[in-house]
Design a protein around this motif. Structure first.
Motif, PDB file in Angstrom:
ATOM      1  N   LEU A 112      -6.306  -3.828   5.539  1.00 50.47           N
ATOM      2  CA  LEU A 112      -5.107  -3.009   5.375  1.00 50.47           C
ATOM      3  C   LEU A 112      -4.341  -2.992   6.692  1.00 50.47           C
ATOM      4  N   ALA A 113      -3.164  -3.601   6.689  1.00 48.77           N
ATOM      5  CA  ALA A 113      -2.322  -3.616   7.893  1.00 48.77           C
ATOM      6  C   ALA A 113      -1.489  -2.334   7.919  1.00 48.77           C
TER       7      ALA A 113
ATOM      8  N   TRP B 181      -3.670  -5.713   2.138  1.00 48.27           N
ATOM      9  CA  TRP B 181      -2.643  -4.705   1.850  1.00 48.27           C
ATOM     10  C   TRP B 181      -1.829  -4.461   3.115  1.00 48.27           C
ATOM     11  N   VAL B 182      -0.636  -3.903   2.938  1.00 49.49           N
ATOM     12  CA  VAL B 182       0.212  -3.487   4.064  1.00 49.49           C
ATOM     13  C   VAL B 182       0.927  -2.196   3.664  1.00 49.49           C
ATOM     14  N   TYR B 183       1.029  -1.281   4.623  1.00 49.04           N
ATOM     15  CA  TYR B 183       1.746  -0.028   4.365  1.00 49.04           C
ATOM     16  C   TYR B 183       3.135  -0.333   3.812  1.00 49.04           C
TER      17      TYR B 183
ATOM     18  N   PHE C  32       0.859  -1.181   0.000  1.00 48.10           N
ATOM     19  CA  PHE C  32       0.000   0.000   0.000  1.00 48.10           C
ATOM     20  C   PHE C  32       0.894   1.230   0.000  1.00 48.10           C
ATOM     21  N   THR C  33       0.897   1.921  -1.132  1.00 46.02           N
ATOM     22  CA  THR C  33       1.726   3.106  -1.304  1.00 46.02           C
ATOM     23  C   THR C  33       0.836   4.289  -1.689  1.00 46.02           C
TER      24      THR C  33
ATOM     25  N   GLN D 275      -6.629   3.436  -6.092  1.00 44.87           N
ATOM     26  CA  GLN D 275      -6.689   2.175  -6.839  1.00 44.87           C
ATOM     27  C   GLN D 275      -7.783   1.265  -6.263  1.00 44.87           C
ATOM     28  N   ILE D 276      -7.866   1.188  -4.949  1.00 43.07           N
ATOM     29  CA  ILE D 276      -8.901   0.381  -4.295  1.00 43.07           C
ATOM     30  C   ILE D 276     -10.288   0.912  -4.652  1.00 43.07           C
TER      31      ILE D 276
END
Length: 161
Positions: free
Chosen positions: A80-81, A106-108, A29-30, A36-37
């Protein structure tokens, strides 16, 4: 059996294992991922759950989220983590334990987590857990803290109308 005959089979097994692991890993996740989501879920209600491996309340909530995912397959759930990308293995273990690894995760993946938080919601200060409920028009409601099954049901009734 010679190594020549064994090599193609071993190669296939290793590629399969790496492919399964690659598929299971949360997406990075940028900046721009939030848009985008939204774009990939156009005209579709969904729920975005922001959580962390360092959030006890988030971890307690995983069992309920898993139950909701199983009982309401018509509702898309995205996890989303809010952790560093280096924690992907631990994130994946938690998701697998709670049978949530097959959904979109997702993850940061940027050092500036506040920038990512701001992209999601300029009025959000980073408290976790944070859940966003989006209706078909992507009108959203953000809720901080642990929710009960009744809270989730009330929000689902609102976004699935």
């Amino acid at each position: 059996m010679t190594l020549k005959k064994l090599f193609p089979g071993l190669t296939f097994i290793l590629l399969t294992v790496f492919n399964i692991q690659a598929q299971a890993a949360p997406a990075a996740f940028t900046s721009g991922s939030y848009q985008q989501i939204l774009a990939s879920n156009a005209n579709q209600p969904f729920m975005l759950v922001v959580w962390s491996i360092n959030c006890p309340s988030c971890l307690k909530d995983m069992e309920l989220l898993s139950s909701i995912h199983k009982s309401r397959p018509e509702l898309k759930m995205i996890m989303l983590a809010a952790d560093e990308l280096s924690a992907s293995e631990q994130i994946q273990q938690i998701l697998e334990k709670n049978q949530l690894s097959e959904i979109e995760n997702w993850v940061y993946a940027e050092e500036n987590s506040q920038k990512l938080q701001f992209e999601i919601d300029p009025k959000w200060y980073g408290e976790l857990p944070r859940t966003y409920f989006f209706d078909k028009a992507h009108q959203r409601t953000g809720v901080s803290g642990v929710l009960s099954k009744e809270d989730y049901d009330a929000m689902f009734a609102k976004i699935l109308e």
